[in-house]
Design an enzyme around this catalytic site. Structure first.
Site, PDB file in Angstrom:
ATOM      1  N   GLU A  51      44.805   8.385  35.474  1.00 19.17           N
ATOM      2  CA  GLU A  51      44.365   8.445  36.872  1.00 19.17           C
ATOM      3  C   GLU A  51      43.769   7.124  37.351  1.00 19.17           C
ATOM      4  OE1 GLU A  51      44.160  12.730  35.356  1.00 19.17           O
ATOM      5  OE2 GLU A  51      43.464  10.784  34.598  1.00 19.17           O
ATOM      6  N   PHE A 113      35.458  25.544  34.182  1.00 18.72           N
ATOM      7  CA  PHE A 113      36.313  24.643  33.418  1.00 18.72           C
ATOM      8  C   PHE A 113      36.883  23.555  34.314  1.00 18.72           C
ATOM      9  CE2 PHE A 113      40.642  23.623  31.802  1.00 18.72           C
ATOM     10  CZ  PHE A 113      40.253  22.959  30.645  1.00 18.72           C
ATOM     11  N   GLN A 114      36.717  22.331  33.906  1.00 18.22           N
ATOM     12  CA  GLN A 114      37.187  21.147  34.634  1.00 18.22           C
ATOM     13  C   GLN A 114      36.624  21.095  36.065  1.00 18.22           C
ATOM     14  OE1 GLN A 114      41.503  20.635  34.209  1.00 18.22           O
ATOM     15  NE2 GLN A 114      41.142  19.445  32.350  1.00 18.22           N
ATOM     16  N   LYS A 163      41.155  24.881  44.699  1.00 20.25           N
ATOM     17  CA  LYS A 163      42.500  25.412  44.479  1.00 20.25           C
ATOM     18  C   LYS A 163      42.851  26.553  45.432  1.00 20.25           C
ATOM     19  CE  LYS A 163      45.750  26.733  40.875  1.00 20.25           C
ATOM     20  NZ  LYS A 163      45.986  26.892  39.417  1.00 20.25           N
ATOM     21  N   MET A 468      35.727 -15.386  29.588  1.00 17.64           N
ATOM     22  CA  MET A 468      34.701 -15.735  30.573  1.00 17.64           C
ATOM     23  C   MET A 468      33.301 -15.491  30.028  1.00 17.64           C
ATOM     24  SD  MET A 468      34.162 -17.106  33.469  1.00 17.64           S
ATOM     25  CE  MET A 468      35.441 -16.967  34.725  1.00 17.64           C
TER      26      MET A 468
END
Length: 554
Positions: A51, A113-114, A163, A468
């Site tokens: 993602e 969940f999630q 959802k 760097m």
């Protein structure tokens, strides 16, 4: 007409002119993905490996095209994986809309969940964000998100969709996209005052930033420089707005800007700042920045006015329209003494040494520009290679240099390259410059480039250290190299082949020249692993908190 939330989602995307989105599916967004499947002829979905890569791809798409980038992720970890990409877009004022799924509204707040409270997580790094709790609100919320992303100072907006909202139905009425709002808070008196200050200046200088690229157009800036013979310097975010080699283009300003640009700011009697916020990488010591100059600041965001350095005149609005208003009142002028002084300073600018036997970053970049041509689009990760790119690329396009400036996101480059290539089309030449440290962050997106046959050429400035940070440890920490030599044995050429891309390994200029020439003939992604010395430095350098008196030239 009655539509489900998922159908409304697709209809509003199409209504807003979206033809491409980047994302990764999951349980909370299955309804949306099912509808995208049914409408694949209208909206193309690009599946990334992660993602974060999708967020950077949407960002790169927006930077390269000027259109709003769109990313879609599922709930919980899918949503939180977008955070770095959203913050990157926010810091650089990139228009993006991020859609996330979430658990059903009846499960919100129950540690389901999630489940993640992504609206709260992203509140500090978005222009605005929403959680849509009723399907009746979905269409107008999406429309507002697109309008806000492009209005005023551009930036990311997040829309979280539970959802059940994607499954429920309501009446849907199509609407045309709302016009983008233009911010204008300057008056005729301020315009005349700005022109008066410009006409009176003996040593004027324009300092411009990424706000010029985000504005309606760059031409009024060029017109001002030409009409009044005003030299200009730019921040990292504005590389390419003025073409390489233009006489009035002095080059990069700030920590790794050249001696001339920083000296010119110090000696100017007027600095016209256009679309820049004077970050700590530009005005490293605010109390001495442009100490001899009056300062005009032109910016679309009123909160930036005088935030980092004191100013004498503020004009708030789109830089294009403000400059167009000022131009008729600016008298044609020449500044021969000022330009002669600048040419003398340019003789003192840092010049790196060439080599016929070992790879030198500036020579590699010269070779890339020579072979790739003026229409190439360059994308970078973050680190030494990024600064070398800003210093030495032969920029010719206002949207031809994509980099993470404000957040400094290592791992930004490959996702952004994918977005740029998708947005510009298969015939565009996209070249990604990265370091081995940055590339290790998100090289997993190599599989995405292969899956979609994207001809992105990746040039890896491989010094086998975190260059760097190591440079700072060399200069300021007594060469105590704490955890900047990761002792990795990655063979990037073989990893590329494992992904299905073409890989090259180079240790000499001749090998690099041949590898690049071959890569430019390939139809898919290529990685060129270039071994450079671990003690190569980005010079010049002004230490944080310093000014031109503290510049390090060797």
């Amino acid at each position: 007409m009655m539509l489900t939330g998922s159908q409304i989602f697709v209809e509003v995307l199409a209504e807003q002119g979206v033809d491409t989105i980047f994302g990764y599916p999951g349980g909370a967004v299955l309804n949306l993905y099912d509808e995208l499947y049914k409408n694949s002829d209208r909206i193309r979905h690009i599946l990334t490996a992660h993602e974060q890569g999708a967020a950077h791809a949407a960002d790169g798409y927006a930077r390269a095209t000027g259109r709003t980038g769109v990313v879609l992720a599922t709930s919980g970890p899918g949503a939180t994986n977008l955070v770095t990409g959203i913050a990157t877009a926010y810091m650089d004022s990139v228009p993006m809309v991020a859609f996330t799924g979430n658990v059903a509204t009846s499960l919100l707040g129950r540690d389901s969940f999630q489940e993640a409270y992504i609206e709260g997580v992203t509140m500090p790094i978005t222009k605005h964000n929403y959680t849509v709790r009723r399907v009746e609100d979905l269409a107008d919320t999406m429309r507002a998100a697109f309008r806000i992303a492009q209005s005023g100072r551009k930036g990311p907006v997040l829309v979280d969709i539970p959802k059940d909202v994607t499954a429920n139905s309501c009446d849907f009425t199509p609407k045309p996209p709302e016009p983008v709002r233009t911010v204008t808070r300057y008056d005729e008196e301020s315009v005349l005052k700005a022109a008066e200050m410009i006409n009176a200046a003996k040593r004027p200088l324009v300092c411009f930033g990424g706000g010029v690229r985000s504005a309606a157009g760059c031409q009024p800036l060029r017109d001002l420089l030409a009409k009044a013979e005003i030299p200009a310097t730019y921040t990292l975010m504005a590389a390419g707005v003025l073409a390489y080699g233009e006489p009035l283009n002095l080059g990069l300003l700030g920590m790794h800007g050249c001696y001339t640009t920083n000296k010119a700011v110090d000696e100017a009697d007027l600095v016209i700042a256009v679309g820049t916020r004077f970050s700590d990488r530009v005005a490293l010591k605010p109390e001495t920045f442009a100490r001899n100059a009056k300062l005009i600041q032109i910016d679309i965001d009123p909160s930036e006015m005088g935030k980092n350095v004191p100013i004498d005149l503020a004009l708030i609005g789109d830089a294009t329209y403000i400059l167009q208003a000022i131009l008729p009142h600016v008298a044609p002028a020449k500044h021969p003494e000022w330009m002669a002084q600048i040419r003398e300073w340019q003789k003192k600018d840092y010049k790196p040494t060439d080599s016929d036997t070992v790879l030198k970053p500036h020579q590699m970049i010269d070779e890339i520009c020579r072979q790739a041509g003026p229409d190439a689009v360059y994308v970078t990760d973050v680190g030494q290679h990024q600064m070398w790119a800003a210093q030495y690329l032969h920029h010719t396009k206002s949207r031809g240099f994509l980099t993470s400036g404000g957040l400094g996101t290592m791992g930004f480059g490959y996702g952004a390259s994918i977005g740029a290539q998708i947005g510009l089309g298969p015939d565009a030449r996209v070249i990604m410059l990265t370091g081995d440290g940055s590339f290790h962050m998100n090289l997993n997106e190599g599989c995405t480039a292969v899956s979609y046959d994207l001809p992105i050429i990746t040039v890896i400035f491989n010094n086998q250290v975190l260059g760097m940070v190591r440079q700072w440890q060399t200069s300021f920490y007594g060469k105590r190299y704490s955890n900047t030599d990761p002792h990795r044995r990655t063979d990037f050429a073989r990893v590329a082949e494992g992904f299905g891309a073409k890989g090259y390994h180079c240790e000499t200029p001749a090998e690099f020249k041949a590898a690049l020439a071959d890569a430019l003939t390939q139809k898919g992604p290529c990685w060129i692993d270039c071994r450079i010395g671990k003690d190569e430095k980005v010079l010049p350098m002004i230490p944080g908190g310093g000014d031109i008196a503290d510049i390090i030239m060797e």
